[in-house]
Design a protein around this motif. Structure first.
Motif, PDB file in Angstrom:
ATOM      1  N   VAL A  99     -54.955  -1.175  24.907  1.00 49.05           N
ATOM      2  CA  VAL A  99     -53.613  -1.742  25.031  1.00 49.05           C
ATOM      3  C   VAL A  99     -52.698  -0.771  25.771  1.00 49.05           C
ATOM      4  O   VAL A  99     -52.542   0.380  25.370  1.00 49.05           O
ATOM      5  CB  VAL A  99     -53.046  -2.081  23.631  1.00 49.05           C
ATOM      6  N   LEU A 100     -52.088  -1.246  26.869  1.00 48.79           N
ATOM      7  CA  LEU A 100     -51.237  -0.374  27.684  1.00 48.79           C
ATOM      8  C   LEU A 100     -49.767  -0.466  27.309  1.00 48.79           C
ATOM      9  O   LEU A 100     -49.038   0.510  27.416  1.00 48.79           O
ATOM     10  CB  LEU A 100     -51.396  -0.729  29.167  1.00 48.79           C
ATOM     11  N   GLU A 101     -49.325  -1.660  26.914  1.00 48.06           N
ATOM     12  CA  GLU A 101     -47.909  -1.849  26.572  1.00 48.06           C
ATOM     13  C   GLU A 101     -47.821  -2.785  25.382  1.00 48.06           C
ATOM     14  O   GLU A 101     -48.594  -3.731  25.292  1.00 48.06           O
ATOM     15  CB  GLU A 101     -47.154  -2.510  27.737  1.00 48.06           C
ATOM     16  N   VAL A 102     -46.866  -2.521  24.502  1.00 43.36           N
ATOM     17  CA  VAL A 102     -46.647  -3.404  23.354  1.00 43.36           C
ATOM     18  C   VAL A 102     -45.148  -3.646  23.212  1.00 43.36           C
ATOM     19  O   VAL A 102     -44.360  -2.707  23.204  1.00 43.36           O
ATOM     20  CB  VAL A 102     -47.182  -2.782  22.033  1.00 43.36           C
ATOM     21  N   SER A 103     -44.745  -4.911  23.132  1.00 40.20           N
ATOM     22  CA  SER A 103     -43.323  -5.240  22.949  1.00 40.20           C
ATOM     23  C   SER A 103     -43.198  -6.362  21.925  1.00 40.20           C
ATOM     24  O   SER A 103     -44.146  -7.123  21.710  1.00 40.20           O
ATOM     25  CB  SER A 103     -42.699  -5.749  24.243  1.00 40.20           C
ATOM     26  N   ALA A 104     -42.018  -6.457  21.331  1.00 40.61           N
ATOM     27  CA  ALA A 104     -41.764  -7.549  20.389  1.00 40.61           C
ATOM     28  C   ALA A 104     -40.911  -8.585  21.100  1.00 40.61           C
ATOM     29  O   ALA A 104     -40.089  -8.243  21.949  1.00 40.61           O
ATOM     30  CB  ALA A 104     -41.052  -7.026  19.170  1.00 40.61           C
ATOM     31  N   SER A 105     -41.104  -9.844  20.745  1.00 43.67           N
ATOM     32  CA  SER A 105     -40.325 -10.908  21.381  1.00 43.67           C
ATOM     33  C   SER A 105     -39.884 -11.930  20.347  1.00 43.67           C
ATOM     34  O   SER A 105     -40.583 -12.183  19.374  1.00 43.67           O
ATOM     35  CB  SER A 105     -41.195 -11.583  22.441  1.00 43.67           C
ATOM     36  N   LEU A 106     -38.725 -12.519  20.591  1.00 43.53           N
ATOM     37  CA  LEU A 106     -38.223 -13.531  19.662  1.00 43.53           C
ATOM     38  C   LEU A 106     -38.173 -14.903  20.321  1.00 43.53           C
ATOM     39  O   LEU A 106     -37.615 -15.835  19.774  1.00 43.53           O
ATOM     40  CB  LEU A 106     -36.806 -13.155  19.203  1.00 43.53           C
ATOM     41  N   SER A 107     -38.777 -15.014  21.504  1.00 35.48           N
ATOM     42  CA  SER A 107     -38.658 -16.254  22.262  1.00 35.48           C
ATOM     43  C   SER A 107     -39.213 -17.484  21.540  1.00 35.48           C
ATOM     44  O   SER A 107     -38.571 -18.501  21.473  1.00 35.48           O
ATOM     45  CB  SER A 107     -39.329 -16.103  23.618  1.00 35.48           C
ATOM     46  N   GLU A 108     -40.392 -17.377  21.014  1.00 35.54           N
ATOM     47  CA  GLU A 108     -40.999 -18.508  20.308  1.00 35.54           C
ATOM     48  C   GLU A 108     -41.590 -17.945  19.020  1.00 35.54           C
ATOM     49  O   GLU A 108     -42.581 -17.261  19.034  1.00 35.54           O
ATOM     50  CB  GLU A 108     -42.109 -19.118  21.166  1.00 35.54           C
ATOM     51  N   ASN A 109     -40.961 -18.232  17.916  1.00 33.61           N
ATOM     52  CA  ASN A 109     -41.321 -17.604  16.632  1.00 33.61           C
ATOM     53  C   ASN A 109     -41.242 -16.087  16.793  1.00 33.61           C
ATOM     54  O   ASN A 109     -40.531 -15.588  17.652  1.00 33.61           O
ATOM     55  CB  ASN A 109     -42.718 -18.014  16.163  1.00 33.61           C
ATOM     56  N   LEU A 110     -42.022 -15.389  16.006  1.00 31.05           N
ATOM     57  CA  LEU A 110     -42.020 -13.940  16.162  1.00 31.05           C
ATOM     58  C   LEU A 110     -43.342 -13.562  16.808  1.00 31.05           C
ATOM     59  O   LEU A 110     -44.401 -13.888  16.288  1.00 31.05           O
ATOM     60  CB  LEU A 110     -41.860 -13.258  14.801  1.00 31.05           C
ATOM     61  N   SER A 111     -43.270 -12.924  17.939  1.00 29.74           N
ATOM     62  CA  SER A 111     -44.523 -12.586  18.591  1.00 29.74           C
ATOM     63  C   SER A 111     -44.507 -11.185  19.175  1.00 29.74           C
ATOM     64  O   SER A 111     -43.457 -10.611  19.440  1.00 29.74           O
ATOM     65  CB  SER A 111     -44.838 -13.608  19.677  1.00 29.74           C
ATOM     66  N   ILE A 112     -45.713 -10.683  19.349  1.00 29.45           N
ATOM     67  CA  ILE A 112     -45.910  -9.367  19.955  1.00 29.45           C
ATOM     68  C   ILE A 112     -46.564  -9.636  21.312  1.00 29.45           C
ATOM     69  O   ILE A 112     -47.538 -10.384  21.383  1.00 29.45           O
ATOM     70  CB  ILE A 112     -46.886  -8.507  19.106  1.00 29.45           C
ATOM     71  N   ILE A 113     -46.007  -9.037  22.338  1.00 27.13           N
ATOM     72  CA  ILE A 113     -46.597  -9.207  23.666  1.00 27.13           C
ATOM     73  C   ILE A 113     -47.245  -7.889  24.070  1.00 27.13           C
ATOM     74  O   ILE A 113     -46.601  -6.834  23.963  1.00 27.13           O
ATOM     75  CB  ILE A 113     -45.537  -9.637  24.698  1.00 27.13           C
ATOM     76  N   ALA A 114     -48.487  -7.954  24.469  1.00 26.14           N
ATOM     77  CA  ALA A 114     -49.187  -6.710  24.816  1.00 26.14           C
ATOM     78  C   ALA A 114     -49.949  -6.865  26.127  1.00 26.14           C
ATOM     79  O   ALA A 114     -50.455  -7.942  26.437  1.00 26.14           O
ATOM     80  CB  ALA A 114     -50.153  -6.340  23.705  1.00 26.14           C
TER      81      ALA A 114
END
Lengths: 166, 112
Positions: A99-114
């Motif tokens: 995994v190179l990058e990890v971010s949190a997002s609130l766009s659709e439910n709670l999700s982690i984008i990696a």
């Protein structure tokens, strides 16, 4: 550079140095000093302070993997999580070398984008199936494999400073 | 007749890291998983048919059944299903028949 209420405040020279380093981090203190019309010792002091306070995190080389024959697959993985476990999932993902990058997002439910990288599609799937799906709190995963990159730039201080003036 | 210890091993619940995770394509996890043969039978009826096709033709089902549940007999039956090239609901029904039959057989042998 000053520390005001525990926040880092950069002066005009710091900003200019950062712009120059973002273009080419291999330039010497003397070269930067000549470009900005100040002594190399002043440049050294400013850079050293910014390193010390974590403004400059690291200097790295951008390697063209294709040129050295390293075949790989890059994918953007959206991990939908149980809100209570989200932080733990993000931390576990951050520990993986794939995994190179990890971010949190609130766009659709709670999700982690990696951003994930693997040798090939099969390895990518194995990593997600064996190391991501079993993590407690993972509800489902959507993965998009990147087939072509049209732009790949880092955040530019120069452009940001120009735009913030308008 | 298979020994009770071997049957209980096949019928046991495995830790979550060894469960079967259902995907519809590379990296796309449906949120469904099975940690035992009993759960696996149930999930075959519930998951998207696309997921069943994805895993059958990659050989994921037979691999999990053989290596995790340690039921080589069932793994062989699933392997032979591939040669019939089923898809959609036909695949779901045939796979369900094979796996549920084996589950009922093992459960019966274990109880007797």
């Amino acid at each position: 550079m000053k520390i005001k209420n525990q926040a880092v405040v950069l002066d005009n020279l710091d900003w200019k140095i950062l712009q120059i380093l973002q273009e080419n981090a291999k330039q010497t203190y003397t070269e930067i000093g000549q470009l900005l019309g100040v002594a190399h010792s002043t440049i050294y002091d400013h850079i050293h302070k910014m390193e010390e306070h974590g403004v400059i995190k690291k200097y790295t080389a951008v390697v063209d993997l294709e040129k050295i024959g390293i075949k790989h697959v890059t994918a953007i993985m959206t991990v939908f999580t149980n809100p209570q476990e989200s932080e733990k999932v993000a931390k576990r993902l951050s520990e993986s070398k794939e995994v190179l990058e990890v971010s949190a997002s609130l766009s659709e439910n709670l999700s982690i984008i990696a951003k994930v990288v693997a040798e090939n599609q099969n390895r990518l799937h194995l990593f997600i199936a064996q190391s991501v799906a079993p993590l407690p709190g993972v509800l489902r995963i959507r993965t998009s494999i990147i087939t072509r990159k049209y732009k790949d730039e880092r955040f530019s201080i120069e452009k940001w400073k120009m735009e913030s003036k308008h | 007749m298979v020994a009770n210890s071997s049957i209980s091993r096949v019928l046991r619940k495995v830790p979550r890291e060894n469960a079967f995770y259902f995907f519809t394509s590379i990296g796309n996890y449906t949120g469904e998983n099975a940690a035992s043969l009993e759960e696996f039978v149930r999930k075959i009826k519930e998951v998207d048919a696309k997921s069943l096709g994805f895993h059958l033709y990659r050989g994921d089902f037979e691999k999990w059944v053989a290596e995790t549940l340690e039921d080589e007999e069932l793994a062989e039956k699933i392997r032979s299903l591939k040669s019939l090239s089923p898809s959609g609901n036909s695949l779901r029904n045939q796979l369900y028949l094979i796996v549920s039959k084996q589950y009922e057989k093992l459960k019966g042998e274990f109880c007797s």
